[in-house]
Design a protein around this motif. Sequence first.
Motif, PDB file in Angstrom:
ATOM      1  N   TYR A 193      62.163  58.059  19.305  1.00  0.00           N
ATOM      2  CA  TYR A 193      62.106  57.986  20.764  1.00  0.00           C
ATOM      3  C   TYR A 193      61.709  59.331  21.349  1.00  0.00           C
ATOM      4  CZ  TYR A 193      63.463  53.184  21.416  1.00  0.00           C
ATOM      5  OH  TYR A 193      63.439  51.813  21.440  1.00  0.00           O
ATOM      6  N   HIS A 231      65.375  56.090  16.606  1.00  0.00           N
ATOM      7  CA  HIS A 231      64.084  55.605  16.088  1.00  0.00           C
ATOM      8  C   HIS A 231      63.742  54.225  16.665  1.00  0.00           C
ATOM      9  CE1 HIS A 231      65.147  58.729  13.248  1.00  0.00           C
ATOM     10  NE2 HIS A 231      63.881  58.730  12.839  1.00  0.00           N
ATOM     11  N   THR A 249      62.278  50.385  16.372  1.00  0.00           N
ATOM     12  CA  THR A 249      62.071  49.350  15.348  1.00  0.00           C
ATOM     13  C   THR A 249      60.586  48.974  15.402  1.00  0.00           C
ATOM     14  OG1 THR A 249      62.479  47.496  16.844  1.00  0.00           O
ATOM     15  CG2 THR A 249      64.405  48.417  15.722  1.00  0.00           C
ATOM     16  N   GLN A 278      59.471  47.162  18.535  1.00  0.00           N
ATOM     17  CA  GLN A 278      59.460  48.066  19.692  1.00  0.00           C
ATOM     18  C   GLN A 278      58.194  48.931  19.656  1.00  0.00           C
ATOM     19  OE1 GLN A 278      63.334  49.920  19.175  1.00  0.00           O
ATOM     20  NE2 GLN A 278      64.362  48.003  19.689  1.00  0.00           N
ATOM     21  N   LYS A 287      61.587  38.946  13.418  1.00  0.00           N
ATOM     22  CA  LYS A 287      62.823  38.386  12.868  1.00  0.00           C
ATOM     23  C   LYS A 287      64.044  38.631  13.747  1.00  0.00           C
ATOM     24  CE  LYS A 287      61.195  38.675   8.168  1.00  0.00           C
ATOM     25  NZ  LYS A 287      61.279  39.339   6.883  1.00  0.00           N
ATOM     26  N   THR A 288      65.072  37.849  13.491  1.00  0.00           N
ATOM     27  CA  THR A 288      66.317  37.997  14.266  1.00  0.00           C
ATOM     28  C   THR A 288      66.897  39.394  14.042  1.00  0.00           C
ATOM     29  OG1 THR A 288      67.519  37.066  12.399  1.00  0.00           O
ATOM     30  CG2 THR A 288      66.966  35.552  14.189  1.00  0.00           C
ATOM     31  N   GLY A 289      67.472  39.951  15.087  1.00  0.00           N
ATOM     32  CA  GLY A 289      68.140  41.253  14.979  1.00  0.00           C
ATOM     33  C   GLY A 289      67.187  42.426  14.844  1.00  0.00           C
ATOM     34  N   SER A 290      65.895  42.219  15.173  1.00  0.00           N
ATOM     35  CA  SER A 290      64.918  43.302  14.960  1.00  0.00           C
ATOM     36  C   SER A 290      64.712  44.167  16.197  1.00  0.00           C
ATOM     37  CB  SER A 290      63.585  42.704  14.490  1.00  0.00           C
ATOM     38  OG  SER A 290      63.133  41.772  15.450  1.00  0.00           O
ATOM     39  N   GLY A 291      65.463  43.907  17.255  1.00  0.00           N
ATOM     40  CA  GLY A 291      65.380  44.786  18.425  1.00  0.00           C
ATOM     41  C   GLY A 291      64.401  44.324  19.495  1.00  0.00           C
ATOM     42  N   THR A 301      65.038  42.742  22.260  1.00  0.00           N
ATOM     43  CA  THR A 301      65.534  42.909  23.635  1.00  0.00           C
ATOM     44  C   THR A 301      65.061  44.241  24.230  1.00  0.00           C
ATOM     45  OG1 THR A 301      67.469  41.719  22.867  1.00  0.00           O
ATOM     46  CG2 THR A 301      67.614  42.678  25.048  1.00  0.00           C
ATOM     47  N   GLU A 350      63.466  33.909  23.660  1.00  0.00           N
ATOM     48  CA  GLU A 350      63.656  32.671  22.874  1.00  0.00           C
ATOM     49  C   GLU A 350      62.648  31.633  23.383  1.00  0.00           C
ATOM     50  OE1 GLU A 350      65.555  32.852  20.410  1.00  0.00           O
ATOM     51  OE2 GLU A 350      66.915  34.483  20.902  1.00  0.00           O
ATOM     52  N   GLY A 365      70.157  34.480  19.820  1.00  0.00           N
ATOM     53  CA  GLY A 365      70.189  35.720  20.594  1.00  0.00           C
ATOM     54  C   GLY A 365      71.495  36.471  20.631  1.00  0.00           C
ATOM     55  N   ARG A 407      72.658  35.629  13.250  1.00  0.00           N
ATOM     56  CA  ARG A 407      73.791  36.266  13.948  1.00  0.00           C
ATOM     57  C   ARG A 407      74.448  37.313  13.063  1.00  0.00           C
ATOM     58  NH1 ARG A 407      71.445  36.318  17.318  1.00  0.00           N
ATOM     59  NH2 ARG A 407      69.945  34.929  16.399  1.00  0.00           N
ATOM     60  N   ARG A 454      72.209  42.121  11.361  1.00  0.00           N
ATOM     61  CA  ARG A 454      71.395  42.567  12.497  1.00  0.00           C
ATOM     62  C   ARG A 454      71.257  44.085  12.492  1.00  0.00           C
ATOM     63  NH1 ARG A 454      70.553  38.754  16.029  1.00  0.00           N
ATOM     64  NH2 ARG A 454      70.371  40.047  17.890  1.00  0.00           N
TER      65      ARG A 454
HETATM   66  N1  LIG Z   1      65.783  51.232  17.988  1.00  0.00           N
HETATM   67  C1  LIG Z   1      67.002  50.812  17.651  1.00  0.00           C
HETATM   68  N2  LIG Z   1      67.844  51.614  16.973  1.00  0.00           N
HETATM   69  C2  LIG Z   1      69.077  51.192  16.622  1.00  0.00           C
HETATM   70  N3  LIG Z   1      69.582  49.980  16.920  1.00  0.00           N
HETATM   71  C3  LIG Z   1      68.773  49.129  17.601  1.00  0.00           C
HETATM   72  C4  LIG Z   1      67.456  49.499  18.004  1.00  0.00           C
HETATM   73  N4  LIG Z   1      66.912  48.458  18.665  1.00  0.00           N
HETATM   74  C5  LIG Z   1      67.846  47.495  18.695  1.00  0.00           C
HETATM   75  N5  LIG Z   1      68.960  47.892  18.060  1.00  0.00           N
HETATM   76  C6  LIG Z   1      70.199  47.112  17.877  1.00  0.00           C
HETATM   77  O1  LIG Z   1      69.909  46.038  16.972  1.00  0.00           O
HETATM   78  C7  LIG Z   1      70.664  44.888  17.330  1.00  0.00           C
HETATM   79  C8  LIG Z   1      69.753  43.669  17.453  1.00  0.00           C
HETATM   80  O2  LIG Z   1      68.887  43.812  18.563  1.00  0.00           O
HETATM   81  P1  LIG Z   1      68.434  42.578  19.471  1.00  0.00           P
HETATM   82  O3  LIG Z   1      69.609  41.841  19.951  1.00  0.00           O
HETATM   83  O4  LIG Z   1      67.471  43.069  20.454  1.00  0.00           O
HETATM   84  O5  LIG Z   1      67.690  41.696  18.364  1.00  0.00           O
HETATM   85  P2  LIG Z   1      66.673  40.480  18.583  1.00  0.00           P
HETATM   86  O6  LIG Z   1      65.426  40.807  17.841  1.00  0.00           O
HETATM   87  O7  LIG Z   1      66.556  40.153  20.020  1.00  0.00           O
HETATM   88  O8  LIG Z   1      67.453  39.336  17.799  1.00  0.00           O
HETATM   89  P3  LIG Z   1      67.464  37.721  18.074  1.00  0.00           P
HETATM   90  O9  LIG Z   1      66.133  37.201  17.620  1.00  0.00           O
HETATM   91  O10 LIG Z   1      68.561  37.241  17.220  1.00  0.00           O
HETATM   92  O11 LIG Z   1      67.697  37.510  19.521  1.00  0.00           O
HETATM   93  C9  LIG Z   1      71.379  45.221  18.638  1.00  0.00           C
HETATM   94  O12 LIG Z   1      72.717  45.537  18.362  1.00  0.00           O
HETATM   95  C10 LIG Z   1      70.651  46.435  19.159  1.00  0.00           C
HETATM   96  O13 LIG Z   1      71.486  47.285  19.909  1.00  0.00           O
END
Ligand SMILES: Nc1ncnc2c1ncn2[C@@H]1O[C@H](COP(=O)(O)OP(=O)(O)OP(=O)(O)O)[C@@H](O)[C@H]1O
Length: 532
Positions: free
Chosen positions: A45, A67, A69, A72, A93-97, A99, A203, A365, A392, A395
């Motif tokens: 970042y 850092h 993902t 991002q 993929k799920t949990g990949s950041g 949001t 979603e 989510g 879930r 992540r």
């Molecule tokens: N750059 C980052 N560094 C560290 N942690 C991160 C980073 N980006 C996201 N996270 C953390 O990773 C977790 C998953 O992020 P997020 O909920 O955005 O996933 P997602 O891709 O939207 O998953 P899903 O598809 O299940 O909705 C969260 O706890 C978030 O705080």
Amino acid sequence: MPQTLQSKLLNKKLRKVLDKKKELTVNDGTAHLPSSCNGTTSRTYASIEHLLAPPLYQAIMKMGLTHLTEIQSRVFDLLLTGQDKPSIKAIAKTGSGKTLAYLIPLVQLLQDLNVDASTGTVAIVVCPTRELAMQTYAVLNDLMQFCKQRPGMVRGGGVKKDEAKQLYWGCSIVVGTPGRLIDHLYNSEGFIYNKFLSLVIDEADRLFEMGFEKEMKKLLDKLGQSGNGHQTLMFSATDDTKVQKLGSQAFYSNNKGVPVQIIDLRLSQEQATVGQLQQDYLFCPSEKRFFVLYCLLENLRAKKVMVFVNSRHSIALYQTLLSSLHLQCHCIHGQMSQEERNVIFNRYNREGQGVLLCTDIAARGWDIPVVDIIIQYDPPDDPREYIHRVGRTARGGREGKALVFLRPEEFEFVNFMRAHNVQLTEKTVVWPLLEKYHAQDYAKMQELVDRNGFMKTLAKTAFTSYIRSYLSHGIKYIYNKNNLDLNNVARSFMLKESVFKSTHDAMEFQTKREKKKAFGKQAFKKPYDKRS
Ligand SMILES: Nc1ncnc2c1ncn2[C@@H]1O[C@H](COP(=O)(O)OP(=O)(O)OP(=O)(O)O)[C@@H](O)[C@H]1O
């Protein structure tokens, strides 16, 4: 509809800022490289500080993000540095950041345009469930903590009047569920969105499915009337060809020439789920299903576990039975009041261990800290739902486990999931040990149902719901009614025999119930409350 002068000025201003940023952008060639272990890339970042407004950067630092993902990094390249302001369809993929991948550019957009409360709403984020909206809003609040603009949230179950007031005072970004958003777009006079520029559909494949499609069409139509031409950002971990058509309408209905970019991170990876997720299945005959679940939960007392069950009646039955043996479980489903849902959601979020019995409202989510294992006790509707449920856990680069229950007759599920890039390994059950340690306690639960009329009714209702959901399962060659022994199924609901004589009887019952549901008063009572 011609563009308004204000929106033209806004776009001109935005273009200027973006041009300036393009000059400043330095791609050090290390972006997108996976870093050692936590699911982030080697891009920091700090290296993109020049692309971010000071209040936003300050918030990112305070949130402890170092850092980016991969998703991002890819999205920021398009939205923070590009000259155009493209629409994006992103699958990762799920949990990949994801949001933060869409929220950071939105907050930056507000800073670039220097909007304030009088500008009204510039961006809207649509989420399929209320909990997801709350969670996204919480992250947005963190990101905007040093900004002068304010975010807002509108969702089913919230107080409409308070939400309308909040919109009247001016929310630059609004997060919401579709039904409530439509309600405010049509009915809240103070909701100003004539300078609307960005729509995020989280979603996305779920929101364009049957059940949401009408609302989404209405939402897109209404936003289309704002006349500015907006970008659309769609995010999900899965995609579905059946809903792609409607989804692409969202891109083109009001984009006024905004280019569309696709980021599909699945293409570069062979597995549909994250690498640090261990996925198992176990074969368990119908009559033993609840016994095995109980044994597992006993052994996992020190862990944080989510158990997916397809009906609220089964949840009620199992919760009562398990708590009779001091195995406390939380439960959450769509028929609970919003207050109850909030309490459970927040409590389970905070806890370091415990069991959550849930329906698919928790599948997408939810970002609950450190869930150790996902148990799919009842079958998922399709591979997408499987992927979201197991997502879930494991992540943000952490490890996790998932286990799916299969009846021996459902063995084809393993090949079916393999064809969808999910590899499952078999977990064997050591029956003599389970019987030795747990049969006695299990017998106590059986006795409870035998003796208690209320429990028996609950068991019958749960059984009926299970059979109905099994018979209407979409993957018929795997979840095949012809090899379902109703009496054996009844045993896992603590009943001596089936409520129905045959699956045909059960189908008949289902049709009658559905007719009643379709034509009875209840069907029209709360249209937006039912699913989420
Ligand atoms: N750059 C980052 N560094 C560290 N942690 C991160 C980073 N980006 C996201 N996270 C953390 O990773 C977790 C998953 O992020 P997020 O909920 O955005 O996933 P997602 O891709 O939207 O998953 P899903 O598809 O299940 O909705 C969260 O706890 C978030 O705080």
